[in-house]
Design a protein around this motif. Structure first.
Motif, mmCIF file in Angstrom:
data_model
loop_
_atom_site.group_PDB
_atom_site.id
_atom_site.type_symbol
_atom_site.label_atom_id
_atom_site.label_comp_id
_atom_site.label_asym_id
_atom_site.label_seq_id
_atom_site.Cartn_x
_atom_site.Cartn_y
_atom_site.Cartn_z
ATOM 1 N N PHE A 25 1.147 -1.256 -0.081
ATOM 2 C CA PHE A 25 0.125 0.005 0.188
ATOM 3 C C PHE A 25 0.649 1.307 -0.027
ATOM 4 C CE2 PHE A 25 -2.261 -3.203 1.847
ATOM 5 C CZ PHE A 25 -3.303 -3.160 1.685
ATOM 6 N N ASN A 26 0.113 2.242 -0.480
ATOM 7 C CA ASN A 26 0.737 3.907 -0.671
ATOM 8 C C ASN A 26 2.440 3.265 -1.789
ATOM 9 O OD1 ASN A 26 1.439 6.249 -0.029
ATOM 10 N ND2 ASN A 26 1.984 5.829 2.254
ATOM 11 N N LYS A 27 2.256 3.545 -2.716
ATOM 12 C CA LYS A 27 3.057 2.650 -3.711
ATOM 13 C C LYS A 27 3.618 3.887 -4.180
ATOM 14 C CE LYS A 27 5.274 -0.405 -1.635
ATOM 15 N NZ LYS A 27 6.721 -0.253 -0.701
ATOM 16 N N SER A 54 -4.657 -0.166 -7.918
ATOM 17 C CA SER A 54 -4.176 0.567 -7.108
ATOM 18 C C SER A 54 -3.431 1.993 -7.665
ATOM 19 C CB SER A 54 -3.226 -0.898 -6.224
ATOM 20 O OG SER A 54 -3.511 -1.535 -5.832
ATOM 21 N N GLU A 58 -4.805 5.018 -5.239
ATOM 22 C CA GLU A 58 -3.031 6.251 -5.579
ATOM 23 C C GLU A 58 -2.910 7.173 -6.030
ATOM 24 O OE1 GLU A 58 -0.331 3.315 -3.789
ATOM 25 O OE2 GLU A 58 -2.431 2.629 -2.647
ATOM 26 N N HIS A 59 -3.527 7.289 -7.271
ATOM 27 C CA HIS A 59 -2.453 8.315 -7.582
ATOM 28 C C HIS A 59 -3.716 8.738 -8.900
ATOM 29 C CE1 HIS A 59 0.917 7.840 -6.141
ATOM 30 N NE2 HIS A 59 0.929 5.946 -6.232
#
Length: 238
Positions: A25-27, A54, A58-59
């Motif tokens: 996570f949070n990559k 993901s 996240e982005h």
């Protein structure tokens, strides 16, 4: 002592496993993009879809998303997953496409529908939908470099629709419904195709057993030879 050692080892394994999951996570966007591409190259589209999700969640503004979306569309198309391919193509058109990219994505949408028809005689609606998409593409991009491929697909679809209409007409004949038969025979695919020049594709024996060859089926003896009220009306009106 041994019992304490085993408990400690189990705890280490559990915590290390949890830690490994937390690392996913949070990559950075580059991380998810590379993982997605690797999964696609390995043919693991389930993992690739997960990595794409993901990346997207996240982005959301990442410049990688446009290319990643197109990669996923083409990957699903290559694996005969045409509905998923169309989903990614719609997403690409809606959010990321440049004018050139939009043209290519619209072409791939028509191609995905075309490839989803391995047995055209089973889906009349999808044939019509694909032909409509091809016509719309030609109107929007009259000078597209993809027109030769599109015209080839369109010709094959028109031939398939002509054969399908003739098969339906023959079915109505066997049921004693001449109006239905005449209606489907009047639906010429296009003026540049002559129905009597169409060469019908050979049906494999294992399909012909259940589907027939277009003129008859193994279950013909099960169809009642008596005419129903509609059939009688058809004959009386002729």
């Amino acid at each position: 002592m041994i019992k304490t050692w085993l408990v400690a080892m189990i705890a280490v394994i559990l915590f290390s496993g949890c830690g490994k999951e937390l690392e996913e996570f949070n990559k950075p966007a580059e991380y998810w993009y590379e993982k997605m591409v690797t999964a696609v190259s390995n043919g693991n589209l389930e993992k690739a879809d997960s990595y794409f999700s993901s990346l997207q969640s996240e982005h959301i503004s990442s410049p990688f998303l446009a290319e990643a979306t197109m990669i996923m569309a083409q990957a699903h198309m290559a694996h005969d997953e045409y509905l998923l391919a169309e989903h990614f193509l719609n997403e690409y058109i809606r959010r990321y496409a440049t004018p050139e990219g939009r043209e290519y994505a619209e072409f791939l949408k028509v191609k995905a529908k075309f490839l989803a028809l391995p047995n055209p005689g089973r889906d009349q609606g999808l044939i019509d939908e694909t032909l409509k998409g091809a016509e719309t593409f030609k109107m929007n991009y009259p000078y597209s470099t993809y027109l030769p491929q599109l015209n080839t697909m369109e010709t094959q679809l028109q031939l398939a629709r002509g054969v399908l209409n003739e098969n339906i007409a023959q079915m109505y004949e066997r049921l004693g419904k001449p109006k239905g038969s005449d209606y489907y025979r009047s639906m010429a695919p296009v003026t540049w195709i002559k129905p009597d020049e169409i060469v019908v594709a050979n049906v494999p024996w294992y399909r012909e057993m259940f589907e027939g060859d277009g003129s008859s089926s193994w279950y013909d003896f099960l169809i009642p030879q008596t005419r129903n009220v509609i059939s009688m009306d058809d004959n009386q009106s002729k």
